[in-house]
Structures are given as C-alpha cells and as structure tokens.
Design a protein around this motif. Structure first.
Motif, mmCIF file in Angstrom:
data_model
loop_
_atom_site.group_PDB
_atom_site.id
_atom_site.type_symbol
_atom_site.label_atom_id
_atom_site.label_comp_id
_atom_site.label_asym_id
_atom_site.label_seq_id
_atom_site.Cartn_x
_atom_site.Cartn_y
_atom_site.Cartn_z
ATOM 1 N N LYS A 1 21.749 -0.670 13.510
ATOM 2 C CA LYS A 1 22.045 -1.341 12.238
ATOM 3 C C LYS A 1 22.506 -0.364 11.160
ATOM 4 C CE LYS A 1 20.712 -5.300 13.927
ATOM 5 N NZ LYS A 1 21.720 -6.337 14.248
ATOM 6 N N VAL A 2 22.069 0.905 11.293
ATOM 7 C CA VAL A 2 22.497 1.955 10.363
ATOM 8 C C VAL A 2 22.994 3.146 11.188
ATOM 9 C CG1 VAL A 2 21.766 3.615 8.606
ATOM 10 C CG2 VAL A 2 20.909 1.265 8.518
ATOM 11 N N PHE A 3 24.139 3.689 10.791
ATOM 12 C CA PHE A 3 24.722 4.840 11.473
ATOM 13 C C PHE A 3 24.745 6.035 10.520
ATOM 14 C CE2 PHE A 3 26.374 1.030 13.439
ATOM 15 C CZ PHE A 3 26.339 1.317 14.795
ATOM 16 N N ILE A 4 24.135 7.136 10.931
ATOM 17 C CA ILE A 4 24.115 8.347 10.117
ATOM 18 C C ILE A 4 25.418 9.116 10.337
ATOM 19 C CG2 ILE A 4 22.872 10.471 9.586
ATOM 20 C CD1 ILE A 4 21.348 7.887 8.948
ATOM 21 N N ARG A 5 26.030 9.549 9.242
ATOM 22 C CA ARG A 5 27.271 10.292 9.297
ATOM 23 C C ARG A 5 27.197 11.524 8.391
ATOM 24 N NH1 ARG A 5 27.905 7.659 13.180
ATOM 25 N NH2 ARG A 5 29.657 6.306 13.760
ATOM 26 N N PRO A 6 28.043 12.553 8.673
ATOM 27 C CA PRO A 6 28.098 13.726 7.799
ATOM 28 C C PRO A 6 28.848 13.408 6.507
ATOM 29 C CG PRO A 6 29.710 13.936 9.555
ATOM 30 C CD PRO A 6 28.921 12.680 9.846
ATOM 31 N N SER A 7 29.167 14.435 5.734
ATOM 32 C CA SER A 7 29.855 14.243 4.460
ATOM 33 C C SER A 7 31.268 13.698 4.670
ATOM 34 C CB SER A 7 29.918 15.572 3.695
ATOM 35 O OG SER A 7 30.561 16.553 4.482
ATOM 36 N N ILE A 8 31.847 13.199 3.597
ATOM 37 C CA ILE A 8 33.165 12.565 3.648
ATOM 38 C C ILE A 8 34.270 13.615 3.557
ATOM 39 C CG2 ILE A 8 34.745 11.040 2.407
ATOM 40 C CD1 ILE A 8 32.304 9.427 1.521
ATOM 41 N N LYS A 9 35.233 13.497 4.447
ATOM 42 C CA LYS A 9 36.404 14.376 4.415
ATOM 43 C C LYS A 9 37.503 13.760 3.558
ATOM 44 C CE LYS A 9 39.784 16.681 7.428
ATOM 45 N NZ LYS A 9 40.221 16.879 8.840
ATOM 46 N N GLU A 10 37.724 12.458 3.744
ATOM 47 C CA GLU A 10 38.811 11.801 3.009
ATOM 48 C C GLU A 10 38.560 10.299 2.944
ATOM 49 O OE1 GLU A 10 43.711 11.288 3.215
ATOM 50 O OE2 GLU A 10 42.632 12.392 4.780
ATOM 51 N N VAL A 11 38.923 9.732 1.783
ATOM 52 C CA VAL A 11 38.860 8.285 1.601
ATOM 53 C C VAL A 11 40.280 7.742 1.621
ATOM 54 C CG1 VAL A 11 38.118 6.404 0.093
ATOM 55 C CG2 VAL A 11 36.772 8.516 0.193
ATOM 56 N N LYS A 12 40.505 6.697 2.419
ATOM 57 C CA LYS A 12 41.833 6.062 2.466
ATOM 58 C C LYS A 12 41.744 4.670 1.855
ATOM 59 C CE LYS A 12 43.749 8.832 6.163
ATOM 60 N NZ LYS A 12 44.647 8.833 7.337
ATOM 61 N N GLU A 13 42.836 3.907 1.945
ATOM 62 C CA GLU A 13 42.887 2.616 1.264
ATOM 63 C C GLU A 13 41.766 1.681 1.711
ATOM 64 O OE1 GLU A 13 46.688 0.832 1.665
ATOM 65 O OE2 GLU A 13 47.652 2.190 0.228
ATOM 66 N N ASN A 14 41.526 1.634 3.026
ATOM 67 C CA ASN A 14 40.530 0.697 3.541
ATOM 68 C C ASN A 14 39.576 1.346 4.544
ATOM 69 O OD1 ASN A 14 41.597 -1.886 2.310
ATOM 70 N ND2 ASN A 14 43.404 -1.236 3.475
ATOM 71 N N SER A 15 39.526 2.669 4.512
ATOM 72 C CA SER A 15 38.705 3.358 5.506
ATOM 73 C C SER A 15 38.269 4.729 4.984
ATOM 74 C CB SER A 15 39.479 3.526 6.816
ATOM 75 O OG SER A 15 40.630 4.333 6.605
ATOM 76 N N VAL A 16 37.416 5.380 5.784
ATOM 77 C CA VAL A 16 36.896 6.698 5.429
ATOM 78 C C VAL A 16 36.921 7.590 6.675
ATOM 79 C CG1 VAL A 16 34.783 7.970 4.848
ATOM 80 C CG2 VAL A 16 35.444 5.989 3.489
#
Length: 532
Positions: free
Chosen positions: A296-311
């Motif tokens: 139900k929850v997915f752990i992810r590292p820091s964000i590299k880039e944000v796009k229009e509808n995605s990360v």
C-alpha cells in the motif's frame, strides 16, 4: 524585579507560563491571536496565519503519563495516546483548574516588542498589539515568547527540478486536513518525519498508489513498545538514560539500531537511516510496516526530476505517474515582532542560553519558551523552562556573565560529538532527562535519589528505574506538589486502566514467581552498585 509579564501565545507553553507567573506572584497578560487557547492542539478546518496547523487524525506521540503538566495528570479514562480533540479538552481543564483564562486576551495579535529607551536600567519592553482593528501599546517588565516553531512552512521548491511544469496538485503538509482528497489518486509524500509518514499511511487507505520519498531514512517506532507498554514509559527512565550516557556513542548507536530492528528490519523495508551515528527524531507510526508489506506504501529515494504528470527518483530510471505531491519538508521559525538585535535566527536556531535566554541582552528580561526539540514530551519541557525562567525574571536566580553564556551557545551550535551517549543531528534537539534535570537543579527541584533511597526507598527505586514522568519534577523545591508521590506510584494503574477493559484471571506459574524473585535480587544488587 519584574512584576508585569507579557506572554505571547496561549498554547501548551503559554499556559504553563501564565500559571508559573501566578504561582510566583507576578501579573501575566497572555496575548493570543486566535479566538481560543490550545495552540497546535486546536484543530480547525482552515489554516490560520501565525498558528500551527494539524490534521484531523493527529494523536499524541508521547503517552499521557509522560506528556502531562507535572501537577495535573490527564483524566484516568483518557487513552494512553491522546487524540487532538481530547488533548485540547485537557488543556482547557488545566486552564480552568488554575484560573488562567482571566489572564488571556484573545483575538489579539502582537505587532511589535521593543526595548524601552531606559532598557539598560529598567529592562522594560513596549508591546504593541492589534485587537479588533485597534492598536494598543503597553509597558511590561518582562516578556515570555511561547509561539513554538511549527508556523512557517519550509518549502524548498528549487530543490525539485521541474516542479513548475507539474500539472497535478502539490502543497505543504501544513495544508493537509483530511485524506478524502487522495481517493483514487497516485500520491507522493516527500519527507519522512512524523507528519509525512502519517499522511502517507492515511492516503494509502484511499489512494490508488502511495510513494513515500526519503533522503536519509529514519527509525520507525511503534507507540506500542516492549510487552505492549507505551514506548516512552519504557525508553525514558533515569536508569536507561544514565546507562546510555555512560557508554561510548558507537555502542549506544549499535544498541539503538538493534532495538529499533526488533520489530522489523529497517534495511529490508528501505527505511534504515543512512547516518546512524547521529540520532534523528524517531518516527512514531503504528501502521507503516504493515502498509509497506501489503503493497500500500512504496518507499523511494529522493526526487531526481518532476515532470508534467510523473516523477523520476534518484537511482531508479522508471517514471512513476503522480497526481498529488505532498511536501512534508518541515518548518522554519521566526519572531516577526522582535528585532533581529534581540533574537536572531540563523541556520534553524537562535542564540539562546539554555534554549531560553538571549545571551547578549543587558537585562535578562526576555525568555523564549518551547523552542527546543527534546527526545521527550514538549509539555513538561516547556513547563520546566517556564519555572526556571520566571525565577530569573524575578531576580531570584541569576544568569552567568554574557561572555560565559555566549561561549556555551556557540559551543552548542558547533554540535561537536562528546563520544559518549546519543549524538543528535540538529541543534534544537536535546537529551530530555539531562536537560530537565539541569533546569531543576537551578531551582533546587531536582529529586535527590540518594537521600530518597534512605527515607523512601520504594519511591527512589520507582523514580530511578521507572518512567521519568513529569510528577518527579514536583517532588521537592519551589512548586512542590503534595500529590506527586502518589501520582508516581499509581502511573501504571492509570496506564492499564484504559487497556485492561476485560479482566482475565491469571495465576502465575512457580517458574514465573522464581524468575521474579531472582529479578528482584538482581535489582537490589544493581541499586547497591549504583549508589555505592
């Protein structure tokens, strides 16, 4: 000597400050910009400027026996971890019990606090307030600032490349109130503090998919600790604190890591802190491991880039579709009504002696209460700060010379490791019991365990080996409370009263009795060795 005291804010620290002023024979006036008391603990559907904001489901992270005012226990029928609505009720009970409301001016904003022209002689301050569109000015002998540090959201959008192109919704966690907005959405929560983890878990019950992004990881702790006891009643004892502070830091951090992994392996869940030499604030959440293991929850590292509808996350080339981003990136703090020459905030901290007094003032007539992050509850911490601060404001207790205070403040800012005990990663973080005891020593209110062992050994053993509950801070000295001993000896009764709602007859086995006997012998030997 100070007589008239202006108190800014009617939250948990402001209420304690009003009560302490009244106990010391002072004349407090508390200015509260909203229409009610409670500060952080008063939930509103809309965010109010200058006030901390909380979401509907907030529950205390410190149990009721450890987070009450030192002479006013929570009602015994309250749950051990208190929902915000009941916490607010408790604060109102406290205010009514000690007749504090008469000292509070609601809907009154403090616009400025400035030194009077003769400050070097009088130590007085001019306070300008705004009430119903009308400005008023008054002179006070002393100031107590109790505005907290959760009012100014920290939102570093520049750290997230492409965020301006994002077509979905994004906001700071301060704006969050209810989980309904996440229904059937793909949600990303950035930041793994208590708020971020709470929001991710709540969203996971309604959202299509939830990601929790963390840069450094964190230790996740359940409120339900060993044998089902409240975590802080087990962790916060004088015995354990002495033991931790007597051991080299590498051994303590190894022990903490092993303890944290008793429930589940943080490495296997992608949560383990990258820097385990410095202690970050624990994340208190009872559900997160269950939400991770059920997908139900997915752990992810820091964000590299944000796009229009995605990360796109670092070290993961796959784009993840996202509809909503919640930035749980913490807070900054400031004192807009004070000139920087009085209290200057730099790098998330202020130059305050013992986290309370500006070190450079010619007259110690201004105190900041509650600007600290102890590894323990804020209520007894702020209350103890207020008890000492007011005696300084009255002139009963004296501060060291400014050069001594400045030297200590600078040393704290450097945050050099001592190589023993816990090492904290942020300047506002502090060892709860050590800090409280230091302040209690200044007002001659610290319990004398050796003397107590001779006169009341049962109480001494409970104080040393049992939870370091706030009642201990009222056993002696100014403000002594006659009910303190009884409150300490019955704290476990109140803890179990609300959980043991079904009575079960339990007949102990002979082996269990034998183990208890030997445990008692070991306890006596330990006491003998400690106090030898």
């Amino acid at each position: 000597m100070a007589r008239r005291v202006a108190i800014v804010g009617a939250g948990v620290s402001g209420l304690a400050s009003v009560k302490c002023c009244l106990e010391e024979g002072l004349e407090p006036t508390c200015f509260e910009r909203s229409d009610d008391l409670g500060g952080l603990w008063r939930f509103t559907e809309h965010v109010e400027e200058g006030r901390a904001s909380l979401y509907k489901s907030v529950v205390s992270n410190s149990c009721k026996e450890m987070s009450c005012y030192s002479d006013f226990p929570f009602p015994e029928d309250y749950p051990n971890y208190v929902p915000n609505s009941q916490f607010l009720e408790y604060l109102k009970m406290y205010a009514n019990r000690f007749n504090l409301v008469k000292c509070i001016q609601f809907k009154t904003k403090v616009c400025s606090i400035t030194k009077c022209p003769d400050f070097t002689v009088s130590g007085q301050w001019e306070v300008v307030t705004l009430h119903e569109g009308k400005h008023e000015s008054a002179i006070f002998d002393a100031i107590m600032v109790c505005t907290g540090f959760l009012t100014d959201p920290y939102l570093p959008l520049d750290s997230f490349p492409g965020i301006n192109a994002f077509k979905g919704q994004y906001f700071h966690s301060r704006q969050y109130k209810h989980p309904d907005i996440f229904k059937d959405k793909r949600v990303l929560v950035v930041g793994m503090g208590n708020s971020g983890t709470d929001i991710a878990v709540e969203a996971s019950h309604l959202a299509k998919k939830v990601f929790l992004s963390t840069t450094g990881g964190a230790w996740v702790l359940s409120r339900v600790f060993d044998s089902g006891y409240p975590w802080d009643m087990v962790f916060m004892t004088r015995f354990q604190n002495l033991l931790r502070n007597s051991l080299p830091t590498p051994i303590v951090t190894w022990w903490i890591a092993r303890k944290m992994d008793n429930r589940f392996s943080h490495a296997n869940y992608g949560l383990i802190p990258e820097d385990r030499t410095q202690l970050k604030e624990f994340v208190l959440n009872d559900e997160l491991p269950g939400r991770i293991i059920t997908g139900k929850v997915f752990i992810r590292p820091s964000i590299k880039e944000v796009k229009e509808n995605s990360v796109i996350f670092n070290n993961t080339p796959k784009e993840e579709p996202i509809d909503i981003i919640v930035f749980a990136t913490g807070y900054t703090f400031a004192f807009p009504f004070l000139d920087e020459s009085v209290v200057k905030v730099e790098d998330g901290q202020a130059s305050l002696y013992k986290y309370i007094f500006p070190a450079h003032l010619q007259k110690p007539t201004l105190a900041v209460i509650g600007l600290i992050k102890p590894l323990g509850s804020m209520i007894p911490t702020g209350e103890t700060q207020a008890r000492w601060a007011i005696r300084v404001l009255k002139g009963v207790n004296k501060l060291p010379p400014p050069n001594v205070m400045i030297e200590e403040v600078n040393a704290r800012k450097e945050n050099k490791p001592s190589w023993f005990g816990l090492c904290y990663c942020k300047a506002l973080q502090s060892d709860y019991i050590t800090y409280i005891d230091e302040l209690l020593t200044y007002i001659n209110a610290k319990p004398n365990l050796f003397s107590m062992l001779l006169t009341d050994p049962r109480l001494a053993l409970t104080v040393f080996f049992g939870p370091c509950s706030p009642y201990q801070f009222r056993l002696t000295g100014p403000g002594k409370w006659e009910g303190a001993r009884n409150a300490i000896m019955t704290q476990w009764d109140r803890t179990f009263k609300v959980t043991k709602s079904r009575i079960v007859q339990d007949s102990p086995s002979p082996l269990e009795s034998l183990l208890k006997f030997f445990s008692f012998l070991a306890l006596l030997i330990a006491v003998f060795l400690i106090f030898l």
